[in-house]
Motif scaffolding. Structure first.
Motif, mmCIF file in Angstrom:
data_model
loop_
_atom_site.group_PDB
_atom_site.id
_atom_site.type_symbol
_atom_site.label_atom_id
_atom_site.label_comp_id
_atom_site.label_asym_id
_atom_site.label_seq_id
_atom_site.Cartn_x
_atom_site.Cartn_y
_atom_site.Cartn_z
ATOM 1 N N VAL A 244 0.912 -1.104 -0.181
ATOM 2 C CA VAL A 244 -0.028 0.021 -0.026
ATOM 3 C C VAL A 244 0.956 1.353 -0.069
ATOM 4 O O VAL A 244 1.835 1.287 0.827
ATOM 5 N N GLU A 245 0.862 2.087 -0.981
ATOM 6 C CA GLU A 245 1.354 3.276 -1.113
ATOM 7 C C GLU A 245 0.434 4.290 -1.384
ATOM 8 O O GLU A 245 -0.128 4.250 -2.359
ATOM 9 N N ASP A 246 0.401 5.301 -0.622
ATOM 10 C CA ASP A 246 -0.546 6.382 -1.053
ATOM 11 C C ASP A 246 0.340 7.867 -0.504
ATOM 12 O O ASP A 246 0.898 8.024 0.323
ATOM 13 N N HIS A 247 -0.140 8.909 -1.434
ATOM 14 C CA HIS A 247 0.454 10.104 -1.148
ATOM 15 C C HIS A 247 1.905 10.283 -1.013
ATOM 16 O O HIS A 247 2.518 10.929 -0.372
ATOM 17 N N GLY A 248 2.622 9.300 -1.604
ATOM 18 C CA GLY A 248 4.047 9.145 -1.675
ATOM 19 C C GLY A 248 4.600 8.777 -0.407
ATOM 20 O O GLY A 248 5.720 8.545 -0.181
ATOM 21 N N LEU A 249 3.717 8.182 0.327
ATOM 22 C CA LEU A 249 4.080 7.472 1.628
ATOM 23 C C LEU A 249 3.726 6.101 1.623
ATOM 24 O O LEU A 249 3.097 5.331 1.177
ATOM 25 N N HIS A 250 4.940 5.221 2.059
ATOM 26 C CA HIS A 250 4.770 3.864 2.332
ATOM 27 C C HIS A 250 3.886 3.422 3.772
ATOM 28 O O HIS A 250 4.808 3.485 4.796
ATOM 29 N N TYR A 251 2.986 2.705 3.748
ATOM 30 C CA TYR A 251 2.215 2.318 4.976
ATOM 31 C C TYR A 251 3.187 1.116 5.448
ATOM 32 O O TYR A 251 3.063 0.156 4.763
ATOM 33 N N CYS A 252 3.505 0.923 6.767
ATOM 34 C CA CYS A 252 4.182 -0.082 7.353
ATOM 35 C C CYS A 252 3.171 -0.696 8.121
ATOM 36 O O CYS A 252 3.679 -2.080 8.391
ATOM 37 N N SER A 253 2.085 -0.405 8.605
ATOM 38 C CA SER A 253 1.080 -1.306 9.271
ATOM 39 C C SER A 253 -0.115 -0.499 8.898
ATOM 40 O O SER A 253 -0.498 0.518 8.502
ATOM 41 N N ALA A 254 -1.281 -1.424 9.483
ATOM 42 C CA ALA A 254 -2.646 -0.851 9.371
ATOM 43 C C ALA A 254 -3.326 -1.364 10.709
ATOM 44 O O ALA A 254 -3.103 -2.451 11.181
ATOM 45 N N THR A 255 -3.926 -0.192 11.377
ATOM 46 C CA THR A 255 -4.643 -0.509 12.696
ATOM 47 C C THR A 255 -6.084 -0.257 12.462
ATOM 48 O O THR A 255 -6.437 0.786 12.046
ATOM 49 N N VAL A 256 -6.865 -1.027 12.664
ATOM 50 C CA VAL A 256 -8.372 -0.921 12.523
ATOM 51 C C VAL A 256 -9.270 -1.380 13.641
ATOM 52 O O VAL A 256 -8.828 -2.057 14.417
ATOM 53 N N GLN A 257 -10.097 -0.484 13.929
ATOM 54 C CA GLN A 257 -10.803 -0.488 15.206
ATOM 55 C C GLN A 257 -12.473 -0.653 14.552
ATOM 56 O O GLN A 257 -12.821 0.139 13.751
ATOM 57 N N MET A 258 -13.184 -1.339 15.252
ATOM 58 C CA MET A 258 -14.606 -1.445 14.882
ATOM 59 C C MET A 258 -14.943 -1.257 16.398
ATOM 60 O O MET A 258 -14.651 -1.355 17.550
ATOM 61 N N HIS A 259 -16.515 -0.988 16.543
ATOM 62 C CA HIS A 259 -17.371 -0.756 17.535
ATOM 63 C C HIS A 259 -18.707 -1.607 17.573
ATOM 64 O O HIS A 259 -19.556 -1.033 17.695
ATOM 65 N N PRO A 260 -18.518 -2.815 17.711
ATOM 66 C CA PRO A 260 -19.794 -3.640 17.388
ATOM 67 C C PRO A 260 -20.476 -3.234 18.817
ATOM 68 O O PRO A 260 -21.910 -3.715 18.828
ATOM 69 N N ASP A 261 -19.997 -3.034 19.979
ATOM 70 C CA ASP A 261 -20.636 -2.952 21.204
ATOM 71 C C ASP A 261 -21.781 -1.999 21.298
ATOM 72 O O ASP A 261 -22.647 -2.060 22.120
ATOM 73 N N ILE A 262 -21.420 -0.903 20.319
ATOM 74 C CA ILE A 262 -22.456 0.164 20.484
ATOM 75 C C ILE A 262 -23.970 -0.322 19.730
ATOM 76 O O ILE A 262 -24.923 0.431 19.875
ATOM 77 N N MET A 263 -23.841 -1.212 19.052
ATOM 78 C CA MET A 263 -24.980 -1.987 18.342
ATOM 79 C C MET A 263 -25.442 -3.187 19.118
ATOM 80 O O MET A 263 -26.577 -3.730 18.733
ATOM 81 N N GLY A 264 -24.734 -3.719 20.148
ATOM 82 C CA GLY A 264 -25.084 -4.822 20.757
ATOM 83 C C GLY A 264 -24.693 -6.106 20.244
ATOM 84 O O GLY A 264 -25.615 -7.171 19.797
#
Length: 289
Positions: A244-264
């Motif tokens: 993944v390369e975007d805006h000339g930057l190389h991403y070394c990692s991806a951190t993803v968060q979901m919040h399923p608890d707010i929907m039960g």
């Protein structure tokens, strides 16, 4: 600019907006629920209203929700108010209603402003005391090359969803297919280890800016989710990631968060259970040379 420093650029995405719907019910979503860019196909217990339990009171409706079928059935009594500020004159006791199946909705007709609907899935997620068991079986994108979300009718015709529905009928007759629709937002994270005077200029350029969501960011988010849950119907990205390369930057990692608890929702797959607001951190996305 001198390069006497080392910097690591990480991509952080989080689910900003969540909604859930049965596939055949997608066209009933409000416009705000059509901003999704990733969808998660899940199987959930069948929900139904015990029609013999329905009672009407002045300010609310009471009924039992039957969760599941067969030996694994449970039930919960819910008190549901359908009166809001823009419909204060509506009296549910004065109008006829019918159960619209398979949408599992209680629909009141005859009111001057149009039909009023209680969608059972949405009501249960909003009002139940319990988390709904939600097993992830497939993760896909609903994001076009031009950056727009797929309209409901196109997502409903996705061959993978049609296959999932066919398989469910034979393998999981006690379950329903439901789609968790996720709208993600993203941000650039960077860590720099240097004493170089050019650091000030670099920090000014890259200090944790919000990023415009695009296909590469969605690719990375989808890959991180698939690698974490390893859904049975996803055959790729269980153990590898795209560069993944975007805006000339190389991403070394991806951190993803979901919040399923707010929907039960209790989110899990056959491989992994998601813990509330857990951070899903991907392996290296791009190897520096």
């Amino acid at each position: 600019m001198n390069t006497k420093y080392m910097s690591d650029y990480g991509l952080q995405t989080w689910a900003y907006h969540l909604s859930m719907s049965y596939p055949f019910d997608l066209d009933y979503l409000s416009p705000d629920d059509r901003r999704y860019n990733i969808y998660v196909a899940t199987i959930v217990p069948k929900l139904s209203i015990d029609e013999d339990s329905v009672q009407f009171f002045e300010d609310y409706i009471r009924f039992d929700v039957i969760v599941g079928t067969g030996e694994h059935t449970s039930r919960e009594m819910l008190d549901i108010s359908i009166i809001s500020d823009d419909m204060s004159e509506f009296d549910h006791r004065k109008f006829e209603f019918a159960y619209e199946k398979p949408r599992k909705a209680m629909v009141f007709t005859g009111w001057k402003k149009g039909p009023i609907e209680l969608n059972l899935l949405h009501v249960y997620l909003a009002e139940s005391k319990y988390y709904l068991d939600t097993e992830i079986v497939y993760i896909g994108q609903s994001f076009r090359e031009n950056g727009q979300s797929l309209p409901a009718e196109e997502l409903m015709s996705d061959p993978m969803l049609q296959k999932l529905e066919a398989d469910l009928l034979s393998e999981y007759p006690e379950k329903d297919l439901a789609l968790l629709l996720l709208e993600f937002k993203s941000q650039l994270l960077e860590e720099i280890d240097t004493q170089d005077e050019d650091l000030l200029e670099l920090q000014e350029i890259t200090k944790n800016p919000p990023l415009e969501l695009n296909n590469q960011i969605i690719d990375a988010t989808e890959a991180a989710l698939i690698n974490y849950f390893k859904p049975e119907y996803n055959k790729k990205l269980h153990n590898d990631f795209p560069n993944v390369e975007d805006h000339g930057l190389h991403y070394c990692s991806a951190t993803v968060q979901m919040h399923p608890d707010i929907m039960g929702l209790k989110l899990f797959s056959k491989e992994k259970t998601y813990l509330s607001n857990e951070r899903i951190v991907s392996p290296l996305l791009h190897s520096k040379t």
